[in-house]
Motif scaffolding. Structure first.
Motif, PDB file in Angstrom:
ATOM      1  N   ALA A  39       0.831  -1.208   0.000  1.00 25.59           N
ATOM      2  CA  ALA A  39       0.000   0.000   0.000  1.00 25.59           C
ATOM      3  C   ALA A  39       0.864   1.255   0.000  1.00 25.59           C
ATOM      4  O   ALA A  39       0.564   2.238  -0.698  1.00 25.59           O
ATOM      5  CB  ALA A  39      -0.935  -0.003   1.214  1.00 25.59           C
ATOM      6  N   MET A  40       1.945   1.242   0.768  1.00 24.97           N
ATOM      7  CA  MET A  40       2.843   2.396   0.794  1.00 24.97           C
ATOM      8  C   MET A  40       3.544   2.569  -0.549  1.00 24.97           C
ATOM      9  O   MET A  40       3.748   3.694  -1.027  1.00 24.97           O
ATOM     10  CB  MET A  40       3.856   2.243   1.922  1.00 24.97           C
ATOM     11  CG  MET A  40       3.243   2.186   3.315  1.00 24.97           C
ATOM     12  SD  MET A  40       2.160   3.598   3.677  1.00 24.97           S
ATOM     13  CE  MET A  40       3.364   4.938   3.651  1.00 24.97           C
ATOM     14  N   ARG A  46       1.604   6.553  -6.969  1.00 25.73           N
ATOM     15  CA  ARG A  46       0.560   7.517  -7.329  1.00 25.73           C
ATOM     16  C   ARG A  46       1.118   8.939  -7.326  1.00 25.73           C
ATOM     17  O   ARG A  46       0.788   9.742  -8.198  1.00 25.73           O
ATOM     18  CB  ARG A  46      -0.598   7.400  -6.329  1.00 25.73           C
ATOM     19  CG  ARG A  46      -1.768   8.328  -6.616  1.00 25.73           C
ATOM     20  CD  ARG A  46      -2.629   7.815  -7.744  1.00 25.73           C
ATOM     21  NE  ARG A  46      -3.711   8.720  -8.056  1.00 25.73           N
ATOM     22  CZ  ARG A  46      -4.846   8.359  -8.654  1.00 25.73           C
ATOM     23  NH1 ARG A  46      -5.013   7.115  -9.012  1.00 25.73           N
ATOM     24  NH2 ARG A  46      -5.788   9.238  -8.919  1.00 25.73           N
ATOM     25  N   GLU A  47       1.979   9.236  -6.369  1.00 22.14           N
ATOM     26  CA  GLU A  47       2.614  10.548  -6.340  1.00 22.14           C
ATOM     27  C   GLU A  47       3.464  10.767  -7.591  1.00 22.14           C
ATOM     28  O   GLU A  47       3.478  11.849  -8.174  1.00 22.14           O
ATOM     29  CB  GLU A  47       3.481  10.692  -5.090  1.00 22.14           C
ATOM     30  CG  GLU A  47       2.692  10.835  -3.803  1.00 22.14           C
ATOM     31  CD  GLU A  47       3.589  11.057  -2.604  1.00 22.14           C
ATOM     32  OE1 GLU A  47       4.826  10.874  -2.754  1.00 22.14           O
ATOM     33  OE2 GLU A  47       3.082  11.423  -1.546  1.00 22.14           O
ATOM     34  N   GLU A  48       4.167   9.726  -7.997  1.00 24.24           N
ATOM     35  CA  GLU A  48       5.018   9.848  -9.181  1.00 24.24           C
ATOM     36  C   GLU A  48       4.194  10.054 -10.455  1.00 24.24           C
ATOM     37  O   GLU A  48       4.608  10.752 -11.375  1.00 24.24           O
ATOM     38  CB  GLU A  48       5.883   8.598  -9.330  1.00 24.24           C
ATOM     39  CG  GLU A  48       6.926   8.449  -8.241  1.00 24.24           C
ATOM     40  CD  GLU A  48       7.626   7.105  -8.282  1.00 24.24           C
ATOM     41  OE1 GLU A  48       8.704   6.976  -7.688  1.00 24.24           O
ATOM     42  OE2 GLU A  48       7.069   6.162  -8.894  1.00 24.24           O
ATOM     43  N   GLU A  49       3.013   9.455 -10.479  1.00 22.14           N
ATOM     44  CA  GLU A  49       2.177   9.573 -11.673  1.00 22.14           C
ATOM     45  C   GLU A  49       1.345  10.850 -11.684  1.00 22.14           C
ATOM     46  O   GLU A  49       0.851  11.259 -12.728  1.00 22.14           O
ATOM     47  CB  GLU A  49       1.248   8.361 -11.781  1.00 22.14           C
ATOM     48  CG  GLU A  49       1.969   7.072 -12.128  1.00 22.14           C
ATOM     49  CD  GLU A  49       1.021   6.004 -12.625  1.00 22.14           C
ATOM     50  OE1 GLU A  49      -0.159   6.325 -12.886  1.00 22.14           O
ATOM     51  OE2 GLU A  49       1.459   4.842 -12.741  1.00 22.14           O
ATOM     52  N   HIS A  50       1.187  11.490 -10.528  1.00 27.40           N
ATOM     53  CA  HIS A  50       0.350  12.689 -10.423  1.00 27.40           C
ATOM     54  C   HIS A  50       1.147  13.761  -9.692  1.00 27.40           C
ATOM     55  O   HIS A  50       0.787  14.179  -8.597  1.00 27.40           O
ATOM     56  CB  HIS A  50      -0.958  12.378  -9.689  1.00 27.40           C
ATOM     57  CG  HIS A  50      -1.828  11.397 -10.432  1.00 27.40           C
ATOM     58  ND1 HIS A  50      -2.880  11.776 -11.217  1.00 27.40           N
ATOM     59  CD2 HIS A  50      -1.767  10.051 -10.522  1.00 27.40           C
ATOM     60  CE1 HIS A  50      -3.444  10.707 -11.750  1.00 27.40           C
ATOM     61  NE2 HIS A  50      -2.789   9.646 -11.336  1.00 27.40           N
ATOM     62  N   GLY A  55       0.308  14.385  -2.632  1.00 25.21           N
ATOM     63  CA  GLY A  55      -0.253  14.432  -1.297  1.00 25.21           C
ATOM     64  C   GLY A  55      -1.770  14.533  -1.243  1.00 25.21           C
ATOM     65  O   GLY A  55      -2.333  14.612  -0.161  1.00 25.21           O
ATOM     66  N   SER A  56      -2.445  14.520  -2.384  1.00 26.55           N
ATOM     67  CA  SER A  56      -3.896  14.671  -2.371  1.00 26.55           C
ATOM     68  C   SER A  56      -4.542  13.304  -2.177  1.00 26.55           C
ATOM     69  O   SER A  56      -5.001  12.668  -3.123  1.00 26.55           O
ATOM     70  CB  SER A  56      -4.374  15.304  -3.687  1.00 26.55           C
ATOM     71  OG  SER A  56      -5.776  15.482  -3.668  1.00 26.55           O
TER      72      SER A  56
END
Length: 214
Positions: A39-40, A46-50, A55-56
């Motif tokens: 999960a981490m 997800r941060e890398e892709e967005h 942090g959202s």
């Protein structure tokens, strides 16, 4: 779009193109079992892709470690607690012209309790119920435990194992509930103070509030 914005966008697209193919957990809400480490890793991906939404967590609806949760590592079971934020940010549901788009947000916070030893998990909108489900899994019979007397607990007093508390627990709790990480059951002075609190058992487990009506 001005020149600097266009350059920033090109750099983001280049970063995305350079990422390896993702084969981990879904990068959105899932109701299945999740491994905490995976999960981490999914949150980092997800941060890398967005990069423009770093942090959202509410926007992703993904699972993240609960700020209020306990963590236990027992010989046969362990406990991790994660939260998913499914609340709606209305301003995200608009097109480029400012027109409202359809919203499919569920709306609310969910809690997942996890035992990686057994690949077990439980999800609930009530944190207390999710915590209770884990105790049903790891400490079956906890609901029948006697309540620690108020004169020994002192409301939400210290978690210290005093000689008086040790003597009462040794006399009233079965051997399976006299181990590190075991819970205690308490009656709170106020019905509003009904949250199960991690780490407040003198044994290192949860202080489980008895919320039944007198």
């Amino acid at each position: 779009m001005d020149l600097m914005t266009a350059i920033d966008q090109l750099m983001i697209e280049a970063d995305l193109d350079a990422l390896p193919v993702w084969e981990g957990l879904p990068l959105h809400f899932t109701s299945g079992y999740i491994d905490p480490d995976e999960a981490m890793a999914a949150l980092r991906r997800r941060e890398e892709e967005h990069l423009d939404k770093r942090g959202s967590l509410r926007a992703t609806h993904m699972w993240f470690p609960s700020a209020t949760g306990g963590r236990l590592d027992l010989p046969e079971h362990d406990l991790f607690q994660f939260t998913a934020d499914l609340r709606c940010d209305f301003w995200r549901h608009v097109d480029q012209d400012g027109n409202r788009l359809a919203c499919l947000c569920v709306g609310g916070l969910l809690t997942m309790t996890i035992c990686t030893r057994c690949r077990w998990h439980h999800i609930d909108s009530d944190e207390n119920i999710a915590v209770e489900a884990w105790h049903d899994h790891a400490f079956a019979g906890w609901r029948e435990l006697p309540i620690l007397p108020g004169n020994l607990r002192g409301g939400m007093g210290s978690r210290e194992m005093t000689p008086q508390r040790r003597a009462w627990i040794d006399e009233n709790y079965p051997a399976a509930f006299r181990v590190d990480g075991a819970p205690i059951r308490t009656a709170r002075a106020s019905k509003l103070a009904s949250r199960h609190v991690p780490g407040y058992s003198p044994l290192g487990g949860y202080d489980l509030a008895d919320n039944s009506e007198p």
